[in-house]
Design a protein around this motif. Structure first.
Motif: not given
Length: 479
Positions: A367, A442, A444, A470, A473-474
């Motif tokens: 990522w 995503r 965070r 998070l 989420a993706p």
């Protein structure tokens, strides 16, 4: 024919030049900002498209040139026309024409920006938008060089500064306890929306200095504004205090054009003789006529009555227990209520947006972080100075981290990243994938704080960050 001499503020011709050219300079920046950012944020394929907004009942009541039709091409025409007219005023060219030519030019600039702001939705939901609009409308009526500045318009500009400063002072006293116990600036330099290169230095100053800062703020915002209406040279000294405190805010943060326009407007209290004294005792020559023609006095008097009538609600608001902050009481953004940072955030949270070219369900997926121009991201990067230019996406990211309820724009933003939309990517400092679309993105949440001096020496970092959780989420285009 000339009216009675009392209506002429012939001792404020230098102030008029600073007011009109300074406000025009900020309009120039605002229009260029709109041309650069509006299409990606609010255009036909923006995060909050204006065509969709114009279908609402609320939008139908807003005065805007886009009410009947919006296109990105028309937006750019409006923005660049406004920028060109603002540049002419900044250069002092329309001021050489009669006031019956100059004032309409300034009003056109105001109307063009009003048209943009009234369809800007949350990306234009900042107090300094209304401030710029009110300032533009008011200083335009100071007139061109064929008239002296009308004294009532000069005082209306001071009334604007008073509401801006005193309103901010009162909202602080009524708001966060940290302003009353003098601890607000233990946190503010670190948690403000967009720090600048000196914010960390300011944050690391001794706590006794931060308490002095708060005391100085209370004096500058609760006491000094009253002195703007005092005789000279007291009014000029009060303006000097406002200017100096605003310069400190410019030096330690990025608040778009809020501080710069406050500095400009404060010059409404500085007379030509005071300018001459500061210049070494020389007599400051007036610029333009020393009298107000009767026809223009009638115009200025009518505008004065109009703005005084509109002042009733903002005046009541200043002394209301339920004081509104940065509120407009009419669709034209005239005679507004102001105030900022009635509460101070104690901790700084940042939303970090990442993408991957790998399978997002794979625990070994790499990522990579999207870099924003102004908001904190890379712990090693020095915060940049952007103000008075306004990075609208970066500011909204700050509100998002605070738990903003309106997240529609952010959902579309993530979609645009998945599409590698060129306009959206230009709002960022860098995409980790260039023009290639990621497989998934995503978001965070991290807790940020400035490093101590020892931590900075050991690591070279300016921030310490720790993951909180998070936020999104993706997500991928294929679901």
């Amino acid at each position: 024919m000339d009216v009675l001499g009392w209506f002429s503020a012939a001792d404020y011709t230098i102030a008029r030049e600073i007011l009109q050219r300074g406000v025009a300079a900020i309009y120039l920046i605002a229009f260029v900002s709109a041309a650069n950012q509006f299409p990606a944020l609010l255009g036909e394929h923006g995060l909050l498209p204006v065509p969709r907004f114009l279908q609402s009942l609320y939008a139908a009541k807003q005065p805007t040139l886009f009410r009947w039709r919006y296109s990105d091409r028309l937006l750019l025409a409006v923005a660049w026309t406004g920028a060109a007219l603002s540049l002419l005023i900044l250069l002092g060219i329309p001021q050489q024409a009669p006031s019956y030519v100059f004032v309409p030019i300034f009003l056109v600039v105001w109307l063009l920006y009003l048209s943009i702001a009234n369809v800007g939705q949350t990306f234009y939901g900042f107090g300094w938008e209304s401030l710029l609009l009110e300032a533009g409308f008011t200083v335009g009526f100071l007139g061109a060089h064929d008239t002296a500045p009308p004294i009532t318009i000069v005082f209306l500009v001071r009334w604007l500064v008073f509401r801006l400063e005193f309103g901010a002072g009162m909202i602080k006293m009524r708001g966060d306890r940290s302003w009353r116990d003098l601890t607000a600036l233990y946190y503010h330099h670190e948690t403000q929306p967009m720090p600048n290169p000196l914010s960390r230095t300011a944050h690391l100053l001794p706590r006794w200095w931060h308490r002095v800062e708060v005391l100085g703020n209370h004096f500058a915002q609760l006491v000094v504004p009253w002195l703007l209406f005092a005789p000279q040279p007291v009014a000029s000294i009060a303006a000097g205090v406002v200017i100096l405190t605003q310069l400190w805010l410019v030096a330690t943060g990025n608040f778009a054009w809020l501080n710069v326009i406050t500095i400009v407007l404060a010059f409404s209290a500085v007379s030509d003789p005071v300018f001459g004294f500061v210049a070494g005792g020389a007599h400051a020559a007036g610029i333009g006529s020393a009298t107000v023609p009767l026809w223009y006095a009638i115009v200025a008097a009518a505008v004065t009555v109009f703005l005084v009538v509109l002042s009733w609600q903002p005046l009541r608001n200043l002394f209301s227990r339920r004081q509104l902050m940065n509120a407009s009481f009419n669709r034209w953004h005239l005679v507004n209520a102001y105030g900022a940072f009635g509460s101070v955030t104690k901790e700084r949270y940042e939303v970090i947006v990442e993408g991957t070219l790998d399978d997002p369900d794979d625990t070994t997926a790499e990522w990579r972080e999207y870099a924003f121009k102004g908001k904190p991201g890379d712990p090693r990067r020095i915060p940049r100075q952007f103000a008075p230019y306004h990075l609208r996406l970066d500011w909204l990211m700050w509100f998002l981290a605070l738990g903003s309820r309106d997240t529609r724009w952010f959902e579309v933003f993530l979609l645009r990243l998945l599409e590698a939309d060129a306009r959206t990517l230009r709002l960022l400092r860098a995409s980790p994938f260039g023009r290639e679309p990621p497989r998934a993105v995503r978001a965070r949440m991290f807790l940020y704080r400035f490093t101590t001096r020892a931590e900075k020496r050991a690591t070279g970092d300016r921030w310490v960050r720790s993951e909180v959780g998070l936020l999104v989420a993706p997500v991928a285009l294929n679901g």
